[in-house]
Design a protein around this motif. Structure first.
Motif, PDB file in Angstrom:
ATOM      1  N   SER A  44      54.360   0.224 -17.945  1.00 45.25           N
ATOM      2  CA  SER A  44      55.693  -0.284 -17.612  1.00 45.25           C
ATOM      3  C   SER A  44      55.566  -1.563 -16.784  1.00 45.25           C
ATOM      4  N   LYS A  45      55.444  -2.681 -17.452  1.00 46.49           N
ATOM      5  CA  LYS A  45      55.267  -3.958 -16.764  1.00 46.49           C
ATOM      6  C   LYS A  45      56.478  -4.327 -15.916  1.00 46.49           C
ATOM      7  N   GLN A  46      57.668  -3.875 -16.333  1.00 47.56           N
ATOM      8  CA  GLN A  46      58.861  -4.261 -15.589  1.00 47.56           C
ATOM      9  C   GLN A  46      58.894  -3.648 -14.199  1.00 47.56           C
ATOM     10  N   TYR A  47      58.075  -2.602 -13.960  1.00 43.83           N
ATOM     11  CA  TYR A  47      58.058  -1.956 -12.646  1.00 43.83           C
ATOM     12  C   TYR A  47      56.845  -2.369 -11.820  1.00 43.83           C
ATOM     13  N   PHE A  48      55.709  -2.633 -12.453  1.00 45.04           N
ATOM     14  CA  PHE A  48      54.480  -2.897 -11.716  1.00 45.04           C
ATOM     15  C   PHE A  48      53.868  -4.245 -12.046  1.00 45.04           C
ATOM     16  N   GLY A  49      54.515  -5.042 -12.875  1.00 42.17           N
ATOM     17  CA  GLY A  49      54.014  -6.373 -13.170  1.00 42.17           C
ATOM     18  C   GLY A  49      52.940  -6.371 -14.247  1.00 42.17           C
ATOM     19  N   ASP A  50      52.405  -7.558 -14.528  1.00 44.02           N
ATOM     20  CA  ASP A  50      51.345  -7.698 -15.517  1.00 44.02           C
ATOM     21  C   ASP A  50      50.048  -7.103 -14.981  1.00 44.02           C
ATOM     22  N   PRO A  51      49.168  -6.626 -15.870  1.00 46.56           N
ATOM     23  CA  PRO A  51      47.911  -6.016 -15.410  1.00 46.56           C
ATOM     24  C   PRO A  51      46.966  -7.012 -14.762  1.00 46.56           C
ATOM     25  N   ILE A  52      47.100  -8.302 -15.083  1.00 47.61           N
ATOM     26  CA  ILE A  52      46.249  -9.315 -14.456  1.00 47.61           C
ATOM     27  C   ILE A  52      47.076 -10.575 -14.230  1.00 47.61           C
ATOM     28  N   GLN A  53      46.922 -11.177 -13.057  1.00 49.12           N
ATOM     29  CA  GLN A  53      47.661 -12.380 -12.695  1.00 49.12           C
ATOM     30  C   GLN A  53      46.693 -13.353 -12.036  1.00 49.12           C
ATOM     31  N   CYS A  54      46.520 -14.507 -12.637  1.00 47.46           N
ATOM     32  CA  CYS A  54      45.567 -15.501 -12.143  1.00 47.46           C
ATOM     33  C   CYS A  54      46.299 -16.679 -11.508  1.00 47.46           C
ATOM     34  N   VAL A  55      45.641 -17.273 -10.527  1.00 44.56           N
ATOM     35  CA  VAL A  55      46.208 -18.407  -9.793  1.00 44.56           C
ATOM     36  C   VAL A  55      45.725 -19.698 -10.444  1.00 44.56           C
ATOM     37  N   LYS A  56      46.662 -20.579 -10.768  1.00 43.80           N
ATOM     38  CA  LYS A  56      46.319 -21.842 -11.423  1.00 43.80           C
ATOM     39  C   LYS A  56      45.979 -22.907 -10.399  1.00 43.80           C
ATOM     40  N   GLN A  57      44.896 -23.646 -10.674  1.00 50.27           N
ATOM     41  CA  GLN A  57      44.521 -24.760  -9.807  1.00 50.27           C
ATOM     42  C   GLN A  57      45.364 -25.995 -10.170  1.00 50.27           C
ATOM     43  N   LYS A  58      45.648 -26.813  -9.165  1.00 48.75           N
ATOM     44  CA  LYS A  58      46.537 -27.953  -9.375  1.00 48.75           C
ATOM     45  C   LYS A  58      45.951 -28.981 -10.331  1.00 48.75           C
ATOM     46  N   ASP A  59      44.627 -29.162 -10.311  1.00 41.42           N
ATOM     47  CA  ASP A  59      44.009 -30.211 -11.123  1.00 41.42           C
ATOM     48  C   ASP A  59      43.628 -29.725 -12.515  1.00 41.42           C
ATOM     49  N   VAL A  60      44.044 -28.536 -12.902  1.00 40.38           N
ATOM     50  CA  VAL A  60      43.696 -27.985 -14.218  1.00 40.38           C
ATOM     51  C   VAL A  60      44.952 -27.923 -15.063  1.00 40.38           C
ATOM     52  N   ASP A  61      44.923 -28.612 -16.197  1.00 43.64           N
ATOM     53  CA  ASP A  61      46.092 -28.650 -17.077  1.00 43.64           C
ATOM     54  C   ASP A  61      45.904 -27.633 -18.213  1.00 43.64           C
ATOM     55  N   ILE A  62      46.002 -26.369 -17.863  1.00 42.15           N
ATOM     56  CA  ILE A  62      45.871 -25.281 -18.842  1.00 42.15           C
ATOM     57  C   ILE A  62      47.066 -24.352 -18.678  1.00 42.15           C
ATOM     58  N   ALA A  63      47.648 -23.948 -19.793  1.00 37.71           N
ATOM     59  CA  ALA A  63      48.796 -23.049 -19.733  1.00 37.71           C
ATOM     60  C   ALA A  63      48.392 -21.720 -19.104  1.00 37.71           C
ATOM     61  N   MET A  64      49.234 -21.190 -18.215  1.00 39.77           N
ATOM     62  CA  MET A  64      48.923 -19.944 -17.532  1.00 39.77           C
ATOM     63  C   MET A  64      48.873 -18.761 -18.496  1.00 39.77           C
ATOM     64  N   ASP A  65      49.681 -18.794 -19.537  1.00 45.47           N
ATOM     65  CA  ASP A  65      49.630 -17.705 -20.521  1.00 45.47           C
ATOM     66  C   ASP A  65      48.249 -17.628 -21.163  1.00 45.47           C
ATOM     67  N   TYR A  66      47.670 -18.800 -21.417  1.00 47.31           N
ATOM     68  CA  TYR A  66      46.323 -18.827 -21.994  1.00 47.31           C
ATOM     69  C   TYR A  66      45.303 -18.260 -21.008  1.00 47.31           C
ATOM     70  N   ILE A  67      45.426 -18.654 -19.739  1.00 48.23           N
ATOM     71  CA  ILE A  67      44.474 -18.169 -18.723  1.00 48.23           C
ATOM     72  C   ILE A  67      44.568 -16.644 -18.589  1.00 48.23           C
ATOM     73  N   HIS A  68      45.791 -16.117 -18.514  1.00 45.65           N
ATOM     74  CA  HIS A  68      45.963 -14.674 -18.392  1.00 45.65           C
ATOM     75  C   HIS A  68      45.378 -13.944 -19.589  1.00 45.65           C
ATOM     76  N   SER A  69      45.665 -14.456 -20.783  1.00 47.01           N
ATOM     77  CA  SER A  69      45.145 -13.804 -21.995  1.00 47.01           C
ATOM     78  C   SER A  69      43.621 -13.883 -22.052  1.00 47.01           C
ATOM     79  N   TYR A  70      43.067 -15.039 -21.685  1.00 48.30           N
ATOM     80  CA  TYR A  70      41.617 -15.218 -21.720  1.00 48.30           C
ATOM     81  C   TYR A  70      40.931 -14.242 -20.758  1.00 48.30           C
ATOM     82  N   CYS A  71      41.438 -14.175 -19.526  1.00 50.82           N
ATOM     83  CA  CYS A  71      40.809 -13.304 -18.526  1.00 50.82           C
ATOM     84  C   CYS A  71      41.017 -11.836 -18.867  1.00 50.82           C
ATOM     85  N   TRP A  72      42.125 -11.524 -19.540  1.00 56.34           N
ATOM     86  CA  TRP A  72      42.354 -10.145 -19.958  1.00 56.34           C
ATOM     87  C   TRP A  72      41.387  -9.746 -21.060  1.00 56.34           C
TER      88      TRP A  72
END
Length: 374
Positions: A44-72
């Motif tokens: 139930s993501k709506q109650y406990f959030g996504d299973p993994i959440q990564c912090v984006k660095q300012k100098d990196v131009d990568i979509a966060m959805d891609y980072i989350h999926s990659y790390c997952w």
């Protein structure tokens, strides 16, 4: 949340006729409901959030959805030397201190955390496995107890119909169903053995799933019982870290790979560590109960006197001589079915049933009822 788990309440509703005993119900039906509830909670993501959440660095131009999926998919990692007293650097990594997390961890010292991809599937698979004995017994039982006992619940206010059905039961138990009842008993014992096997194999496989940590969970529970939350956290973070790192590789314009480190949170591990702590207690408790129940079953098979005493207690201490005569031609399978019937009707009606069997056996032996009263 309630709408998600509401179907489980129907699954746990009490039936008018119980084809399982209490321990069988705890092992199969209650454990299945518990595992499915944990599955719903973790998915139930709506109650406990996504299973993994990564912090984006300012100098990196990568979509966060891609980072989350990659790390997952490829797994986050942590340092592979976590002990019961972790080092300051490891504590900093697990506590998400950026000043220390920013340092590189050598690839040979990395321990990748990929089990979280499988937790929901493992819990779902466990629920199917634990339900297997109940499913098999429901098929093999074939509604026999319902046929024998259900009418007593429907005609409880009608004494004439109750007496008629009581005579039907007397005729049934004075007939020769020894082979049928033996198969009935053997099938039930097989399901009990299957319960024990599932409990033991399940705990062994969970120990493999968590890399040997499952059998050491008692230390974390002991720390929690003593109120030592620092020790609880230091132990559980070995397998349920709340913060980790992820290295993402991106192909550059020249064809070479560029790697980027990201700090990732694993919010579901706050729930995982508590769910599996409870499941550890539950599985040990249920495994102990089914083992004791199997030992009890062996005792009833090997000790006829114990069977008579159990039956006498069920009949509100009917005279032993009457009871022995009533059960004169009963095999162990007949005794087992009688006890199952006794669990589904009132003690008064069950005693009347045994008294009717006593009178029937007395007529067969041509002994006047009450001649051997004690």
């Amino acid at each position: 949340m309630y709408a998600a788990v509401k179907p489980l309440s129907k699954y746990l509703q009490f039936k008018s006729v119980h084809i399982y005993d209490a321990i069988f119900t705890l092992h199969s039906k209650c454990t299945v409901a518990l595992l499915l509830a944990c599955t719903f909670l973790l998915s139930s993501k709506q109650y406990f959030g996504d299973p993994i959440q990564c912090v984006k660095q300012k100098d990196v131009d990568i979509a966060m959805d891609y980072i989350h999926s990659y790390c997952w998919i490829y797994g986050a990692y942590m340092q592979d030397n976590v002990t019961l007293a972790p080092s300051r650097r490891v504590n900093a990594l697990l506590e998400c201190r950026p000043d220390v997390v920013g340092r590189q961890v050598a690839p040979e010292n990395r321990r990748y955390i990929r089990y979280y991809q499988w937790v929901v599937l493992v819990l779902l698979l466990e629920s199917f496995v634990f339900y297997l004995p109940a499913f098999l017994w429901k098929i093999w039982e074939g509604g026999r107890l319902k046929h024998l006992c259900d009418d007593f619940h429907k005609i409880a206010v009608c004494k004439d119909k109750s007496k008629t059905h009581l005579r039907v039961l007397v005729n049934y138990f004075t007939s020769d169903y020894k082979e049928t009842h033996f198969r009935y008993f053997a099938s039930y014992v097989f399901c009990e053995i299957l319960n024990i096997s599932i409990s033991i194999v399940n705990m062994l496989l969970l120990d493999i799933f968590f890399g040997g940590f499952w059998t050491r969970y008692w230390a974390a529970l002991l720390a929690l019982f003593n109120g030592d939350f620092d020790r609880w956290n230091s132990i559980t973070m070995q397998v349920f870290p709340k913060c980790s790192k992820c290295e993402v590789f991106i192909g550059g314009s020249g064809g070479s790979d560029s790697s980027y480190d990201f700090l990732c949170l694993l919010p579901l591990n706050m729930l995982n560590e508590k769910i599996f702590a409870f499941l550890w207690i539950w599985f040990v408790f249920v495994a102990g109960l089914v083992t004791l129940k199997f030992l009890y079953r062996l005792a009833t098979v090997l000790h006829p006197g114990m069977r008579n005493q159990l039956m006498r207690a069920k009949t509100r201490f009917m005279p032993m001589a009457h009871l022995q005569l009533a059960l004169r031609n009963c095999s162990f399978g007949d005794w087992f079915v009688l006890m199952r019937v006794g669990n589904n009707i009132s003690p008064e009606i069950f005693r009347k049933l045994l008294e009717e069997l006593y009178e029937a056996q007395s007529l067969m032996k041509k002994i006047p009822p009450g001649a051997d009263e004690i």
